[in-house]
Design an enzyme around this catalytic site. Structure first.
Site, PDB file in Angstrom:
ATOM      1  CG  HIS A  23       9.628 -24.759  46.823  1.00 55.40           C
ATOM      2  ND1 HIS A  23      10.114 -23.812  45.959  1.00 55.40           N
ATOM      3  CD2 HIS A  23       8.820 -25.556  46.085  1.00 55.40           C
ATOM      4  CE1 HIS A  23       9.627 -24.028  44.751  1.00 55.40           C
ATOM      5  NE2 HIS A  23       8.835 -25.091  44.795  1.00 55.40           N
ATOM      6  CD  GLU A  24       7.281 -28.903  47.416  1.00 55.42           C
ATOM      7  OE1 GLU A  24       6.115 -28.722  47.029  1.00 55.42           O
ATOM      8  OE2 GLU A  24       8.258 -28.956  46.632  1.00 55.42           O
TER       9      GLU A  24
ATOM     10  CG  HIS B  40       4.036 -25.310  45.576  1.00 57.36           C
ATOM     11  ND1 HIS B  40       3.673 -24.662  44.426  1.00 57.36           N
ATOM     12  CD2 HIS B  40       5.326 -25.715  45.389  1.00 57.36           C
ATOM     13  CE1 HIS B  40       4.704 -24.666  43.568  1.00 57.36           C
ATOM     14  NE2 HIS B  40       5.721 -25.290  44.133  1.00 57.36           N
TER      15      HIS B  40
ATOM     16  CD  GLU C 148       8.021 -23.274  41.379  1.00 58.56           C
ATOM     17  OE1 GLU C 148       7.072 -24.068  41.544  1.00 58.56           O
ATOM     18  OE2 GLU C 148       9.172 -23.517  41.783  1.00 58.56           O
TER      19      GLU C 148
HETATM   20 ZN    ZN Z   1       7.595 -25.647  43.164  1.00 55.91          ZN
END
Ligand code: ZN
Length: 506
Positions: free
Chosen positions: A266-267, A270, A296
């Site tokens: 997830h990170e 980003h 996101e």
């Molecule tokens: Zn996030």
């Protein structure tokens, strides 16, 4: 000199970015390395630097320079760096001027007190104790909307802060579609509980091996470690000090290896966005992701669309087994794929699976609007929460701690933020569909666990633009369409229909 004013303005803005990035380093250090005793001093240093950055941006000198640069650049094409930069800076500058120092001070007092009350009240399951603070936060958000201004709905003004250019009415229409399509799917899956056994995920997974696997996973997705770093925290986040230094963090739970793994993916999503911003925009006001929803979308795309796909794991499961030989002995990649995609209606947003997650957001989105429009009293919020949980997910919290008190956002008066999580999921699906359609190699590369062509498409269509374009415009440019629920609905019906052996749901 044709660009003299613009160049002078840009230099000044870059100096402000320098201060903000120094601030971000202090913040990163506080979250990752700092001894407990240092916190008070650090908090002071951070607030000093934010004040300096704020003063540099709001002064008359910058306003004059901005006007002169606008005058000088009137003929710059709409999508040039110059015109995009000036559009963005003008909006920020005018917005700052709306809020008086008295209001800003009052806002930080109210949210500071509400944040502290929230943490204490959540622990004690004490909604009554939190209630006056929440009432103050709602009033503050309403006041903010009035100051900011709106033409259609009050909530538009709040949403605009996180998702510039997006209207409440559009979000509502799209979310209603998601809801209509998802609720029957969740109900059908509930009747097939037991179809997926995920017990393999609840074992003892040594942290050292998790750390190595997280490193491997981030790299496999395309996160550039020569311009990055993986740290360890309680609440994972990523932070950018410029495109050549974008850091990610994860959290290790020894009994649940996939939480660190998917938090890392997830990170990394980003961070890859920030690493992909065009060099020419680095250090400028548009050298960052354009909105919370688009940001996101990049994290969810890599965490879910790629990270929870069968293709990815067919290519990388052997590596995972190498790190956890005893835990994954005799487990097939299909078994693992099914386990990481189990759907289970639950009470806590941050623990929700890919499908039920959006229901948590739609619930908050609907309640927020009712609060902001004064259609719902704060006192009636816990009951309204329980009722909606029952409607959307078929579960009901026994305590407010596991219900209305679970998130920090409302204590910060951050109304309008929640919808960006689901917007991210929807953008991710729409980007994936467009990418696959525009470049046939992406499908076959992903099926081999190779994200290179996908990342190249994202770089070209999303990342490099930074915040030159607002989210709706970026989406239109990249996919040829405005945002719609359709690609996401199609994706989840296919994926979870196959996983749970469902036919013709909804
Ligand atoms: Zn996030």
């Amino acid at each position: 000199m044709l660009n003299a004013h613009y160049e002078t303005l840009l230099e000044k803005l870059k100096t402000i970015t320098d201060v903000e990035k120094a601030l971000a380093v202090l913040d990163w250090d506080r979250e990752t390395n700092m001894p407990e005793q240092g916190i008070a001093g650090r908090t002071r240093q951070i607030s000093t630097l934010s004040e300096i950055a704020h003063r540099m941006f709001t002064g008359n000198e910058l306003g004059d320079l901005l006007a002169a640069a606008e005058n000088e650049q009137q003929d710059a094409p709409y999508d040039s760096d110059e015109a995009s930069m000036l559009r963005n800076v003008r909006r920020d500058y005018d917005e700052q001027a709306l809020f008086t120092p008295e209001f800003v001070r009052r806002r930080s007092e109210i949210t500071g007190a509400a944040g502290a009350a929230w943490a204490a009240c959540r622990q004690k399951n004490d909604f009554a104790g939190f209630r006056p603070h929440l009432e103050a936060a709602v009033a503050l958000a309403q006041e903010t909307a009035e100051i900011y201004g709106y033409t259609d709905e009050k909530y538009d003004a709040l949403l605009d802060k996180y998702e510039r250019g997006m209207k409440t009415a559009d979000v509502r229409r799209i979310f209603d579609e998601v809801k209509t399509q998802t609720v029957p799917l969740i109900q059908a899956i509930a009747e097939h509980q037991g179809a997926i056994d995920d017990s393999v995920l609840a074992q003892d997974f040594p942290v050292a091996a998790q750390r190595a696997m997280c490193h491997y996973a981030a790299q496999s997705l395309g996160y550039d470690f020569s311009r990055g770093h993986l740290g360890e925290v309680h609440h994972p986040f990523s932070t950018s000090f410029g495109r050549n230094d974008v850091r990610i963090t994860t959290r290790f739970a020894p009994e649940y290896a996939v939480s660190s793994l998917f938090a890392t993916m997830h990170e990394a999503g980003h961070a890859m966005y920030e690493q992909g911003i065009a060099e020419a925009l680095d250090g400028t006001p548009v050298g960052k992701g354009t909105s919370s929803g688009i940001h996101e979308s990049q994290s969810r795309l890599f965490e879910n669309q790629v990270g929870r796909s069968l293709g990815y794991w067919q290519a990388h499961f052997e590596e995972l087994q190498r790190h956890f030989p005893s835990q994954l002995q005799g487990v097939s990649v299909e078994q693992f794929y099914r386990a990481i995609n189990k759907v289970q209606p639950s009470l806590i947003r941050v623990e929700a699976d890919e499908l039920t997650y959006n229901m948590h957001i739609i619930l908050r989105f609907e309640l927020e609007q009712a609060l902001i429009n004064s259609d719902l009293k704060v006192a009636d919020l816990p009951a309204a929460w329980r009722e909606k949980m029952q409607q959307l997910l078929g579960v009901m919290p026994e305590t407010d701690s596991k219900g209305v008190l679970q998130d920090i956002h409302w204590s910060m008066a951050a109304f309008g933020y929640f919808p960006t999580y689901t917007l991210g999921n929807l953008y991710a699906a729409q980007f994936m569909a467009a990418a696959r359609q525009q470049d046939a190699r992406i499908e076959s590369d992903l099926a081999r666990g190779d994200t290179g062509t996908l990342l190249a498409w994202l770089r070209d269509n999303i990342h490099r633009h930074g915040s030159k374009f607002d989210a709706p415009e970026l989406c239109q440019r990249a996919t040829g369409e405005t945002l719609s629920a359709e690609p996401f609905v199609h994706y989840v019906r296919q994926k979870f229909g196959a996983l749970y052996g469902l036919h013709n749901v909804g």
